[in-house]
Enzyme design. Sequence first.
Site, PDB file in Angstrom:
ATOM      1  N   GLU A  78      42.363  37.587  50.078  1.00 27.36           N
ATOM      2  CA  GLU A  78      41.581  36.336  50.559  1.00 27.36           C
ATOM      3  C   GLU A  78      42.060  35.330  49.521  1.00 27.36           C
ATOM      4  OE1 GLU A  78      37.426  37.267  50.532  1.00 27.36           O
ATOM      5  OE2 GLU A  78      37.413  37.854  52.352  1.00 27.36           O
TER       6      GLU A  78
ATOM      7  N   GLU B 287      38.859  37.093  75.348  1.00 28.83           N
ATOM      8  CA  GLU B 287      38.921  37.613  76.745  1.00 28.83           C
ATOM      9  C   GLU B 287      40.088  38.801  76.605  1.00 28.83           C
ATOM     10  OE1 GLU B 287      40.345  35.274  80.020  1.00 28.83           O
ATOM     11  OE2 GLU B 287      41.382  34.067  78.625  1.00 28.83           O
TER      12      GLU B 287
ATOM     13  N   TYR C 224      40.343  43.090  49.490  1.00 28.42           N
ATOM     14  CA  TYR C 224      39.458  41.992  49.795  1.00 28.42           C
ATOM     15  C   TYR C 224      39.841  40.635  49.173  1.00 28.42           C
ATOM     16  CZ  TYR C 224      36.128  44.339  52.920  1.00 28.42           C
ATOM     17  OH  TYR C 224      35.442  45.014  54.136  1.00 28.42           O
TER      18      TYR C 224
ATOM     19  N   HIS D   2      37.498  32.429  79.739  1.00 27.00           N
ATOM     20  CA  HIS D   2      38.706  31.960  79.725  1.00 27.00           C
ATOM     21  C   HIS D   2      38.824  30.620  79.655  1.00 27.00           C
ATOM     22  CE1 HIS D   2      42.692  32.038  81.227  1.00 27.00           C
ATOM     23  NE2 HIS D   2      42.705  31.139  82.209  1.00 27.00           N
TER      24      HIS D   2
ATOM     25  N   LYS E 232      33.693  30.740  48.308  1.00 19.68           N
ATOM     26  CA  LYS E 232      34.926  31.477  49.000  1.00 19.68           C
ATOM     27  C   LYS E 232      35.030  30.886  50.193  1.00 19.68           C
ATOM     28  CE  LYS E 232      35.228  34.675  51.382  1.00 19.68           C
ATOM     29  NZ  LYS E 232      34.893  36.178  51.334  1.00 19.68           N
TER      30      LYS E 232
ATOM     31  N   CYS F 275      30.988  35.102  48.559  1.00 21.30           N
ATOM     32  CA  CYS F 275      31.116  34.545  50.035  1.00 21.30           C
ATOM     33  C   CYS F 275      31.021  33.046  50.027  1.00 21.30           C
ATOM     34  CB  CYS F 275      29.943  35.336  50.635  1.00 21.30           C
ATOM     35  SG  CYS F 275      29.315  36.793  50.091  1.00 21.30           S
TER      36      CYS F 275
ATOM     37  N   CYS G  39      27.014  36.363  45.788  1.00 14.51           N
ATOM     38  CA  CYS G  39      27.553  35.841  47.026  1.00 14.51           C
ATOM     39  C   CYS G  39      27.456  34.321  47.174  1.00 14.51           C
ATOM     40  CB  CYS G  39      26.539  36.415  48.125  1.00 14.51           C
ATOM     41  SG  CYS G  39      26.595  35.611  49.686  1.00 14.51           S
TER      42      CYS G  39
HETATM   43  P1  NDP Z   1      38.622  46.207  46.267  1.00 10.72           P
HETATM   44  O1  NDP Z   1      37.972  47.626  45.828  1.00 10.72           O
HETATM   45  O2  NDP Z   1      38.459  45.827  47.781  1.00 10.72           O
HETATM   46  O3  NDP Z   1      40.332  46.094  45.901  1.00 10.72           O
HETATM   47  C1  NDP Z   1      40.650  46.682  44.794  1.00 10.72           C
HETATM   48  C2  NDP Z   1      42.223  46.726  44.770  1.00 10.72           C
HETATM   49  O4  NDP Z   1      42.517  46.614  43.430  1.00 10.72           O
HETATM   50  C3  NDP Z   1      42.745  47.595  45.307  1.00 10.72           C
HETATM   51  O5  NDP Z   1      44.067  47.193  46.350  1.00 10.72           O
HETATM   52  C4  NDP Z   1      43.030  48.610  44.335  1.00 10.72           C
HETATM   53  O6  NDP Z   1      44.184  49.311  44.658  1.00 10.72           O
HETATM   54  C5  NDP Z   1      43.428  47.749  43.139  1.00 10.72           C
HETATM   55  N1  NDP Z   1      43.231  48.366  42.147  1.00 10.72           N
HETATM   56  C6  NDP Z   1      42.351  48.901  41.307  1.00 10.72           C
HETATM   57  N2  NDP Z   1      42.642  49.363  40.168  1.00 10.72           N
HETATM   58  C7  NDP Z   1      43.513  48.935  39.875  1.00 10.72           C
HETATM   59  C8  NDP Z   1      44.372  49.145  38.604  1.00 10.72           C
HETATM   60  N3  NDP Z   1      43.857  49.755  37.400  1.00 10.72           N
HETATM   61  N4  NDP Z   1      45.898  48.649  38.864  1.00 10.72           N
HETATM   62  C9  NDP Z   1      46.194  47.946  39.835  1.00 10.72           C
HETATM   63  N5  NDP Z   1      45.604  47.853  40.976  1.00 10.72           N
HETATM   64  C10 NDP Z   1      44.496  48.200  41.007  1.00 10.72           C
HETATM   65  O7  NDP Z   1      37.954  45.182  45.443  1.00 10.72           O
HETATM   66  P2  NDP Z   1      37.952  43.803  45.323  1.00 10.72           P
HETATM   67  O8  NDP Z   1      38.151  43.531  43.824  1.00 10.72           O
HETATM   68  O9  NDP Z   1      39.040  43.141  46.047  1.00 10.72           O
HETATM   69  O10 NDP Z   1      36.492  43.380  46.065  1.00 10.72           O
HETATM   70  C11 NDP Z   1      35.499  44.009  45.708  1.00 10.72           C
HETATM   71  C12 NDP Z   1      34.509  44.286  46.701  1.00 10.72           C
HETATM   72  O11 NDP Z   1      33.888  43.060  47.176  1.00 10.72           O
HETATM   73  C13 NDP Z   1      35.157  44.642  47.987  1.00 10.72           C
HETATM   74  O12 NDP Z   1      35.369  46.037  48.078  1.00 10.72           O
HETATM   75  C14 NDP Z   1      34.546  44.346  49.383  1.00 10.72           C
HETATM   76  O13 NDP Z   1      33.418  45.335  49.543  1.00 10.72           O
HETATM   77  C15 NDP Z   1      33.532  42.832  48.588  1.00 10.72           C
HETATM   78  N6  NDP Z   1      34.005  41.846  49.169  1.00 10.72           N
HETATM   79  C16 NDP Z   1      34.056  41.602  50.475  1.00 10.72           C
HETATM   80  C17 NDP Z   1      34.411  40.314  50.933  1.00 10.72           C
HETATM   81  C18 NDP Z   1      34.168  39.908  52.485  1.00 10.72           C
HETATM   82  O14 NDP Z   1      33.306  40.593  53.029  1.00 10.72           O
HETATM   83  N7  NDP Z   1      34.915  39.353  53.047  1.00 10.72           N
HETATM   84  C19 NDP Z   1      35.375  39.500  50.199  1.00 10.72           C
HETATM   85  C20 NDP Z   1      35.469  39.895  48.704  1.00 10.72           C
HETATM   86  C21 NDP Z   1      34.831  41.073  48.407  1.00 10.72           C
HETATM   87  P3  NDP Z   1      44.068  50.777  45.458  1.00 10.72           P
HETATM   88  O15 NDP Z   1      43.707  50.479  46.710  1.00 10.72           O
HETATM   89  O16 NDP Z   1      45.414  51.359  45.372  1.00 10.72           O
HETATM   90  O17 NDP Z   1      43.004  51.482  44.749  1.00 10.72           O
END
Ligand code: NDP
Length: 454
Positions: free
Chosen positions: A184, A443, A180, A438, A52, A49, A44
Amino acid sequence: MSDPFQYDLIVIGAGSGGVRLARTAAARGARVAIVESRYLGGTCVNVGCVPKKLFVYASHVREELEDAGGYGFSVPDGALCFDWGTLVANKDREIERLNGIYGRLLDNAGVTLINGTARVTGPQQVTVGDQHYSAERIAVAVGGWPVIPDVSGSEHVLTSNDMFYLKQLPASAVVWGGGYIAVEFASILAGLGVNVRLIHRGDRLLRGFDDDVRDFVADEMRKKGVEISLGHNIQAVTRTGDLYTVTLENGESEEAGMLMAATGRKPLLAGLGLDALDLTLNEDGSVKVNDQFQTSVPSIYALGDVIGTPQLTPIAIAQAMVLSRNLFGDGKGVMHYDNIPTAVFCQPSIGTVGLTEAQARERHGAIRIYRTEFKPMKHTLSGRDERILMKLIVDDASDRVVGAHMVGPEAGEMMQGIAVAMKAGATKADFDDTVGIHPTSAEEFVTLRELHSR
Ligand code: NDP
């Protein structure tokens, strides 16, 4: 009889969850050590976080200056400069400040900080280098690490960890994934002027979010210049000098100055020695715990990103508070995972709490949907073509609001208050009875009178 243990608790990993557990346990009188091999504050603070969000602020500036035209301000042609190196250096300074604060928090709480890589060498023993430490209990809070899919040329693929230390910003980038981090970073890069193509294997971004939100945010991100290719995956990447050729599974190829994978994160367990203890894992490789965060080895606990619960800092912190109270205080609480609000800092941002429409339909049967789309007031003068989406999902039988979703500026800021209302069991009638502020976008959440659908 002398105490057989040096510590009551050794925490492995000084991220959000580990530091909170160590500090609060020590404050309750426990003798606590924390082992950290990398940086204080974990993902984080160092590569998540916090930096970022600083990059998100940076990536809004260009748009703000463009929007300023409608308000009578202008930047003369050619006068606008952006220096990536300045942004990274300023960010680094802030992170170092936070690292220092974390160190002082631990120190002031009387927690012993052990720098190095921990191995769990027994149910009540941790080894760092050639030093052995004993503890009545061990807590594993090592977090997660980005995963890069196993494709040809994967050594050329960057992850979010690398993005915070890039020497130069490329002119173009491919972002791989649809979660996510992908949305982002695609937004950050596009906002900073990079030509971005996001490639995602699914037919919609952001699995797990409300479908309306998923479609709406993709449309809005496209308007901001992110090219989004759905239903495609990457097969290989090659490098020639500073240029990367990304080959898709359909044979198409794309040249870019960078390929960043945001394809998920996995628990950082390698080398920790837990396999030798026969500790039970979940199917996804995370550590299996009971509702007291206890693993299959009774003296070993685990929390945060390593146990497969939502990978969010406030969750790790809340888990740490529950665990600390249960072990060293008077609590016997458990963690509740309902109505956890979350924000995604893509552009425009997403704020959400509670159930998606599909989940609500499944859980409650009869539901009512209230929904609005509108142009933010700010853009009446700026002229920008940007829209906001707000959606409330109501359980028809009880009138309780069971889901709230928004795409638009400051969605996270708005959703925090709505989460409090939902946690307290607010009904749609309570929302309707609330006086609006407002003129704000917020709102709209208390003036959604017209039923959109059932
Ligand atoms: P996520 O799990 O959110 O997303 C992973 C993405 O990668 C999905 O779209 C998934 O597709 C795709 N994917 C997974 N494996 C493959 C593969 N082998 N080939 C192609 N595509 C693939 O992970 P992130 O890395 O984005 O983030 C990790 C976690 O960190 C998040 O889940 C969140 O909990 C946390 N986070 C929170 C934030 C916030 O609160 N603002 C900001 C950043 C991270 P599919 O959907 O098809 O499985």
